[in-house]
Design a protein around this motif. Structure first.
Motif, PDB file in Angstrom:
ATOM      1  N   ILE A  93      -3.666  -7.434  -8.030  1.00 36.49           N
ATOM      2  CA  ILE A  93      -2.857  -8.519  -7.490  1.00 36.49           C
ATOM      3  C   ILE A  93      -1.401  -8.108  -7.602  1.00 36.49           C
ATOM      4  O   ILE A  93      -0.849  -7.985  -8.687  1.00 36.49           O
ATOM      5  CB  ILE A  93      -3.121  -9.834  -8.245  1.00 36.49           C
ATOM      6  CG1 ILE A  93      -4.605 -10.204  -8.068  1.00 36.49           C
ATOM      7  CG2 ILE A  93      -2.234 -10.961  -7.736  1.00 36.49           C
ATOM      8  CD1 ILE A  93      -5.333 -10.390  -9.365  1.00 36.49           C
ATOM      9  N   ASN A  94      -0.803  -7.839  -6.456  1.00 35.60           N
ATOM     10  CA  ASN A  94       0.580  -7.402  -6.429  1.00 35.60           C
ATOM     11  C   ASN A  94       1.453  -8.641  -6.546  1.00 35.60           C
ATOM     12  O   ASN A  94       1.426  -9.516  -5.689  1.00 35.60           O
ATOM     13  CB  ASN A  94       0.849  -6.647  -5.122  1.00 35.60           C
ATOM     14  CG  ASN A  94       1.969  -5.640  -5.276  1.00 35.60           C
ATOM     15  OD1 ASN A  94       2.479  -5.447  -6.374  1.00 35.60           O
ATOM     16  ND2 ASN A  94       2.349  -5.015  -4.187  1.00 35.60           N
ATOM     17  N   SER A  95       2.202  -8.715  -7.640  1.00 36.66           N
ATOM     18  CA  SER A  95       2.915  -9.950  -7.949  1.00 36.66           C
ATOM     19  C   SER A  95       4.278  -9.990  -7.262  1.00 36.66           C
ATOM     20  O   SER A  95       5.232  -9.403  -7.744  1.00 36.66           O
ATOM     21  CB  SER A  95       3.102 -10.074  -9.458  1.00 36.66           C
ATOM     22  OG  SER A  95       2.022  -9.459 -10.132  1.00 36.66           O
ATOM     23  N   LYS A 140       0.829  -1.214   0.000  1.00 35.84           N
ATOM     24  CA  LYS A 140       0.000   0.000   0.000  1.00 35.84           C
ATOM     25  C   LYS A 140       0.862   1.263   0.000  1.00 35.84           C
ATOM     26  O   LYS A 140       0.664   2.171  -0.812  1.00 35.84           O
ATOM     27  CB  LYS A 140      -0.930   0.010   1.230  1.00 35.84           C
ATOM     28  CG  LYS A 140      -1.833  -1.199   1.323  1.00 35.84           C
ATOM     29  CD  LYS A 140      -2.666  -1.201   2.587  1.00 35.84           C
ATOM     30  CE  LYS A 140      -1.845  -1.357   3.860  1.00 35.84           C
ATOM     31  NZ  LYS A 140      -1.328  -2.720   4.067  1.00 35.84           N
ATOM     32  N   THR A 141       1.836   1.304   0.926  1.00 36.93           N
ATOM     33  CA  THR A 141       2.705   2.472   1.019  1.00 36.93           C
ATOM     34  C   THR A 141       3.531   2.627  -0.258  1.00 36.93           C
ATOM     35  O   THR A 141       3.725   3.730  -0.756  1.00 36.93           O
ATOM     36  CB  THR A 141       3.632   2.335   2.250  1.00 36.93           C
ATOM     37  OG1 THR A 141       2.806   2.191   3.402  1.00 36.93           O
ATOM     38  CG2 THR A 141       4.521   3.543   2.410  1.00 36.93           C
ATOM     39  N   THR A 142       3.978   1.509  -0.783  1.00 38.27           N
ATOM     40  CA  THR A 142       4.765   1.544  -2.017  1.00 38.27           C
ATOM     41  C   THR A 142       3.940   2.132  -3.157  1.00 38.27           C
ATOM     42  O   THR A 142       4.420   2.947  -3.941  1.00 38.27           O
ATOM     43  CB  THR A 142       5.228   0.112  -2.382  1.00 38.27           C
ATOM     44  OG1 THR A 142       5.899  -0.447  -1.249  1.00 38.27           O
ATOM     45  CG2 THR A 142       6.161   0.119  -3.578  1.00 38.27           C
ATOM     46  N   MET A 143       2.676   1.746  -3.233  1.00 35.50           N
ATOM     47  CA  MET A 143       1.816   2.254  -4.300  1.00 35.50           C
ATOM     48  C   MET A 143       1.588   3.758  -4.150  1.00 35.50           C
ATOM     49  O   MET A 143       1.682   4.502  -5.131  1.00 35.50           O
ATOM     50  CB  MET A 143       0.479   1.522  -4.297  1.00 35.50           C
ATOM     51  CG  MET A 143      -0.423   2.001  -5.410  1.00 35.50           C
ATOM     52  SD  MET A 143      -1.866   0.946  -5.623  1.00 35.50           S
ATOM     53  CE  MET A 143      -2.658   1.829  -6.969  1.00 35.50           C
TER      54      MET A 143
HETATM   55  N1  LIG Z   1       8.305  -7.854  -5.573  1.00 29.67           N
HETATM   56  C1  LIG Z   1       7.516  -6.890  -5.169  1.00 29.67           C
HETATM   57  N2  LIG Z   1       7.731  -6.322  -3.961  1.00 29.67           N
HETATM   58  C2  LIG Z   1       6.914  -5.333  -3.561  1.00 29.67           C
HETATM   59  C3  LIG Z   1       5.860  -4.891  -4.361  1.00 29.67           C
HETATM   60  N3  LIG Z   1       5.193  -3.938  -3.709  1.00 29.67           N
HETATM   61  C4  LIG Z   1       5.803  -3.781  -2.533  1.00 29.67           C
HETATM   62  N4  LIG Z   1       6.857  -4.609  -2.436  1.00 29.67           N
HETATM   63  C5  LIG Z   1       7.741  -4.724  -1.280  1.00 29.67           C
HETATM   64  O1  LIG Z   1       6.980  -5.232  -0.190  1.00 29.67           O
HETATM   65  C6  LIG Z   1       7.350  -4.625   1.022  1.00 29.67           C
HETATM   66  C7  LIG Z   1       6.135  -4.048   1.733  1.00 29.67           C
HETATM   67  O2  LIG Z   1       5.581  -2.973   0.971  1.00 29.67           O
HETATM   68  P1  LIG Z   1       4.799  -1.757   1.673  1.00 29.67           P
HETATM   69  O3  LIG Z   1       4.460  -0.819   0.593  1.00 29.67           O
HETATM   70  O4  LIG Z   1       5.526  -1.246   2.846  1.00 29.67           O
HETATM   71  O5  LIG Z   1       3.492  -2.501   2.160  1.00 29.67           O
HETATM   72  P2  LIG Z   1       2.293  -1.910   3.043  1.00 29.67           P
HETATM   73  O6  LIG Z   1       1.070  -2.529   2.500  1.00 29.67           O
HETATM   74  O7  LIG Z   1       2.338  -0.444   3.089  1.00 29.67           O
HETATM   75  O8  LIG Z   1       2.640  -2.520   4.450  1.00 29.67           O
HETATM   76  P3  LIG Z   1       2.016  -2.146   5.889  1.00 29.67           P
HETATM   77  O9  LIG Z   1       1.799  -0.672   5.919  1.00 29.67           O
HETATM   78  O10 LIG Z   1       3.048  -2.615   6.853  1.00 29.67           O
HETATM   79  O11 LIG Z   1       0.756  -2.941   6.004  1.00 29.67           O
HETATM   80  C8  LIG Z   1       8.382  -3.572   0.666  1.00 29.67           C
HETATM   81  O12 LIG Z   1       9.667  -4.100   0.950  1.00 29.67           O
HETATM   82  C9  LIG Z   1       8.196  -3.374  -0.822  1.00 29.67           C
HETATM   83  O13 LIG Z   1       9.385  -2.996  -1.461  1.00 29.67           O
HETATM   84  C10 LIG Z   1       5.682  -5.511  -5.652  1.00 29.67           C
HETATM   85  O14 LIG Z   1       4.801  -5.165  -6.429  1.00 29.67           O
HETATM   86  N5  LIG Z   1       6.531  -6.484  -5.998  1.00 29.67           N
END
Ligand SMILES: Nc1nc2c(ncn2[C@@H]2O[C@H](COP(=O)(O)OP(=O)(O)OP(=O)(O)O)[C@@H](O)[C@H]2O)c(=O)[nH]1
Ligand SMILES: [Mg+2]
Lengths: 135, 206
Positions: free
Chosen positions: B148-150, B38-41
């Motif tokens: 769907i995040n792959s 989510k944060t990454t997006m």
């Molecule tokens: N391979 C891959 N890794 C990803 C992708 N999206 C995120 N990541 C990795 O997954 C990890 C978690 O991503 P976040 O964006 O922090 O996830 P979040 O949903 O915000 O997590 P919380 O806030 O803790 O619930 C990070 O290390 C990202 O780099 C993706 O599409 N592909």
């Protein structure tokens, strides 16, 4: 391998009305799904959204509290309530109290958000799509 | 925080100022389980460095003995990451990513009701963590798409199989994405906008 399975749920009741209905007396346009919600009309507590845009109308008067002055300095350009909350490290509800004071004192202007409505506004969605395509 | 020193208050960089013509903003919510991206997006499509806003939620405790007046209240701080995309000089879009316990997001008044729609990010390694949030969106009639995040080590299922597993009707868009890539995140948002647009054609929103 098969994934785990979910069971669909259904709307519990009539969809909750949007938090900020259009101004009373305003003509109801059936084509609009997303309307600009009505701004607070009186000094009463404005229904502030996370994305209501706040703009300063004046510099901080000497009577302003430090918190109020901080908001006025931050929103010389439009800034959402969420951004103000982030920059000032104040929870959203504390932020809305502060902004409501400033609205009452006519020191800031609030630009109401666009919220989901029961009937669609295609042109807004099209504008967003065009904007995203340029990203 | 100390509000007295004007220098100590962080604010937007000059280049992050919205134009004075900015008339209104809309929001989209990104939901999904822990670590789903989510944060990454939010970060990959935002024009500003992502920020965090928080709110304290109180919820009446689920008491066994119904003792009116002495109901237990639990307070939880919900923090959300968010980012911003300027659509035009007049229109701004905000994206909110909601971490933590899903049930608390829905106590945030207006967050989902006011949102144009939601993106449900799904990780096929833990599909079940998204079940509850999808159900809550359905109950509230919030339109959503599923992305769907792959992740590389995630099991890969054909979309129709995922659709069956998630019990989603044919009309709900499902797309694969890599939210680390801006173009991919943007395409997910476009999928949501096209879906909302299609609902205006069928007149079956919510
Ligand atoms: N391979 C891959 N890794 C990803 C992708 N999206 C995120 N990541 C990795 O997954 C990890 C978690 O991503 P976040 O964006 O922090 O996830 P979040 O949903 O915000 O997590 P919380 O806030 O803790 O619930 C990070 O290390 C990202 O780099 C993706 O599409 N592909
Ligand atoms: Mg996160």
């Amino acid at each position: 391998m098969t994934p785990p399975r979910r069971t669909r749920r259904y709307p519990r009741h009539e969809p909750t009305p949007p938090p900020k209905p259009a101004k009373e007396g305003e003509e109801k346009n059936p084509e609009r799904l997303y309307v600009v919600a009505g701004a607070a009309e009186d000094g009463a507590r404005a229904a502030l959204d996370l994305v209501t845009l706040i703009v300063a109308r004046a510099e901080a008067p000497p009577s302003a509290t430090p918190e109020q002055a901080a908001v006025l300095r931050l929103c010389t350009a439009p800034l959402s309530v969420a951004e103000l909350s982030a920059y000032l490290s104040l929870p959203f509800s504390a932020m809305t109290v502060l902004i409501t004071e400033l609205l009452t004192a006519e020191l800031v202007q609030a630009r109401a958000p666009i919220v989901r409505q029961a009937v669609p506004d295609r042109s807004l969605l099209e504008a967003v799509m065009h904007g995203l395509q340029r990203l | 925080m100390d509000f007295n020193g004007s220098d100590t208050i962080p604010g937007p960089r000059t280049e992050d100022h919205l134009p004075h013509t900015a008339q209104a903003a809309a929001k989209i919510v990104i939901v999904g389980g822990f670590g789903v991206g989510k944060t990454t997006m939010v970060g990959s499509v935002s024009e500003i460095r992502p920020l965090t806003t928080e709110e304290t939620m109180t919820q009446a405790g689920v008491g066994v003995d119904d003792n009116y007046g002495s109901e237990t209240k639990t307070a939880t701080t919900v923090a959300m990451d968010f980012g911003r995309i300027s659509i035009t000089d007049q229109l701004v879009l905000y994206l909110f990513g909601t971490p933590g316990q899903q049930r608390f997001w829905f106590l945030w008044n207006g967050l989902f009701e006011g949102a144009l729609g939601a993106v449900v990010l799904v990780d096929t390694r833990r599909l079940e963590v998204s079940f509850d949030v999808i159900g809550r969106l359905e109950e509230r009639g919030v339109p959503f798409v599923v992305a769907i995040n792959s992740f590389p080590d995630a099991p890969r299922y054909p979309i129709p199989q995922l659709r069956t597993a998630l019990d989603l009707t044919e009309d709900i868009p499902m797309v694969e994405c890599d939210v680390r890539r801006r173009a991919s995140s943007r395409d997910v948002l476009l999928t949501l906008m096209r879906f909302l647009h299609s609902l205006t054609m069928t007149g079956s929103l919510t």
